[in-house]
Write a protein that holds these residues in place. Structure first.
Motif, mmCIF file in Angstrom:
data_model
loop_
_atom_site.group_PDB
_atom_site.id
_atom_site.type_symbol
_atom_site.label_atom_id
_atom_site.label_comp_id
_atom_site.label_asym_id
_atom_site.label_seq_id
_atom_site.Cartn_x
_atom_site.Cartn_y
_atom_site.Cartn_z
ATOM 1 N N GLN A 16 -9.596 7.312 8.209
ATOM 2 C CA GLN A 16 -10.105 7.372 9.582
ATOM 3 C C GLN A 16 -9.297 6.486 10.516
ATOM 4 N N SER A 17 -8.709 5.429 9.962
ATOM 5 C CA SER A 17 -7.887 4.499 10.726
ATOM 6 C C SER A 17 -6.554 4.317 10.024
ATOM 7 N N LEU A 18 -5.579 3.845 10.782
ATOM 8 C CA LEU A 18 -4.227 3.639 10.274
ATOM 9 C C LEU A 18 -3.762 2.240 10.625
ATOM 10 N N LEU A 19 -2.989 1.639 9.746
ATOM 11 C CA LEU A 19 -2.329 0.376 10.029
ATOM 12 C C LEU A 19 -0.980 0.732 10.635
ATOM 13 N N VAL A 20 -0.686 0.219 11.821
ATOM 14 C CA VAL A 20 0.541 0.612 12.515
ATOM 15 C C VAL A 20 1.299 -0.602 13.026
ATOM 16 N N PHE A 21 2.617 -0.448 13.091
ATOM 17 C CA PHE A 21 3.504 -1.451 13.669
ATOM 18 C C PHE A 21 3.960 -0.943 15.012
ATOM 19 N N ASP A 22 3.813 -1.771 16.044
ATOM 20 C CA ASP A 22 4.239 -1.434 17.406
ATOM 21 C C ASP A 22 5.540 -2.174 17.684
ATOM 22 N N SER A 23 6.625 -1.433 17.829
ATOM 23 C CA SER A 23 7.929 -2.055 18.027
ATOM 24 C C SER A 23 8.046 -2.776 19.364
ATOM 25 N N ALA A 24 7.279 -2.366 20.358
ATOM 26 C CA ALA A 24 7.351 -3.014 21.677
ATOM 27 C C ALA A 24 6.785 -4.423 21.629
ATOM 28 N N THR A 25 5.676 -4.585 20.935
ATOM 29 C CA THR A 25 5.024 -5.897 20.863
ATOM 30 C C THR A 25 5.333 -6.629 19.568
ATOM 31 N N GLU A 26 5.996 -5.918 18.636
ATOM 32 C CA GLU A 26 6.318 -6.456 17.321
ATOM 33 C C GLU A 26 5.074 -6.983 16.613
ATOM 34 N N THR A 27 3.985 -6.197 16.713
ATOM 35 C CA THR A 27 2.726 -6.564 16.075
ATOM 36 C C THR A 27 2.224 -5.418 15.215
ATOM 37 N N VAL A 28 1.384 -5.785 14.274
ATOM 38 C CA VAL A 28 0.699 -4.807 13.444
ATOM 39 C C VAL A 28 -0.736 -4.751 13.919
ATOM 40 N N THR A 29 -1.264 -3.545 14.036
ATOM 41 C CA THR A 29 -2.640 -3.378 14.469
ATOM 42 C C THR A 29 -3.263 -2.206 13.722
ATOM 43 N N VAL A 30 -4.526 -1.989 13.991
ATOM 44 C CA VAL A 30 -5.246 -0.856 13.410
ATOM 45 C C VAL A 30 -5.573 0.103 14.541
ATOM 46 N N MET A 31 -5.303 1.368 14.311
ATOM 47 C CA MET A 31 -5.650 2.414 15.280
ATOM 48 C C MET A 31 -6.478 3.459 14.554
ATOM 49 N N THR A 32 -7.412 4.051 15.281
ATOM 50 C CA THR A 32 -8.074 5.221 14.709
ATOM 51 C C THR A 32 -7.046 6.341 14.674
ATOM 52 N N ARG A 33 -7.294 7.316 13.848
ATOM 53 C CA ARG A 33 -6.379 8.458 13.783
ATOM 54 C C ARG A 33 -6.248 9.110 15.163
ATOM 55 N N GLU A 34 -7.356 9.177 15.905
ATOM 56 C CA GLU A 34 -7.337 9.771 17.249
ATOM 57 C C GLU A 34 -6.467 8.956 18.201
ATOM 58 N N GLN A 35 -6.568 7.621 18.130
ATOM 59 C CA GLN A 35 -5.731 6.774 18.983
ATOM 60 C C GLN A 35 -4.258 6.976 18.665
ATOM 61 N N PHE A 36 -3.929 7.060 17.376
ATOM 62 C CA PHE A 36 -2.546 7.261 16.968
ATOM 63 C C PHE A 36 -2.028 8.606 17.466
ATOM 64 N N ASP A 37 -2.825 9.657 17.280
ATOM 65 C CA ASP A 37 -2.425 10.987 17.739
ATOM 66 C C ASP A 37 -2.228 11.007 19.248
ATOM 67 N N GLN A 38 -3.122 10.350 19.976
ATOM 68 C CA GLN A 38 -3.012 10.273 21.442
ATOM 69 C C GLN A 38 -1.719 9.552 21.832
ATOM 70 N N HIS A 39 -1.417 8.458 21.156
ATOM 71 C CA HIS A 39 -0.200 7.704 21.452
ATOM 72 C C HIS A 39 1.045 8.540 21.174
ATOM 73 N N GLN A 40 1.009 9.329 20.103
ATOM 74 C CA GLN A 40 2.152 10.176 19.772
ATOM 75 C C GLN A 40 2.364 11.248 20.848
ATOM 76 N N ARG A 41 1.264 11.753 21.422
ATOM 77 C CA ARG A 41 1.376 12.767 22.488
ATOM 78 C C ARG A 41 1.820 12.162 23.814
ATOM 79 N N HIS A 42 1.374 10.919 24.076
ATOM 80 C CA HIS A 42 1.643 10.246 25.354
ATOM 81 C C HIS A 42 2.076 8.804 25.104
ATOM 82 N N PRO A 43 3.276 8.599 24.570
ATOM 83 C CA PRO A 43 3.735 7.224 24.291
ATOM 84 C C PRO A 43 3.908 6.419 25.562
ATOM 85 N N GLY A 44 3.716 5.086 25.386
ATOM 86 C CA GLY A 44 3.942 4.173 26.492
ATOM 87 C C GLY A 44 2.773 4.100 27.348
#
Length: 82
Positions: free
Chosen positions: A54-82
């Motif tokens: 339901q959630s994913l552990l992700v690395f954000d290259s802009a902030t150089e941090t690791v965070t947790v995103m829901t699958r929906e948040q990740f999919d939304q970010h992939q469609r509309h990055p930045g």
């Protein structure tokens, strides 16, 4: 443009994952509603979400941090990055 990459949490050492999840659930601005929940309970809730996919552990290259995103948040970010 920042890139968000899925971190395979299953491949992390158990203590590393525990530390990442504990840091995530204790961040300022993390809202769990009106009822107070212990840090250990929050960590287990997030761990369960990771296990269920339901959630994913992700690395954000802009902030150089690791965070947790829901699958929906990740999919939304992939469609509309930045």
């Amino acid at each position: 443009m920042d890139e968000v990459v899925i971190v395979p949490w299953q491949e992390l050492a158990a203590d590393t994952l525990d530390n990442l999840l504990q840091e995530f659930v204790t961040r300022d601005g993390t809202d769990y509603g009106e009822q107070e929940i212990s840090t250990a309970t929050k960590v287990e809730q997030v761990r369960r979400q990771l296990t269920k996919g339901q959630s994913l552990l992700v690395f954000d290259s802009a902030t150089e941090t690791v965070t947790v995103m829901t699958r929906e948040q990740f999919d939304q970010h992939q469609r509309h990055p930045g």
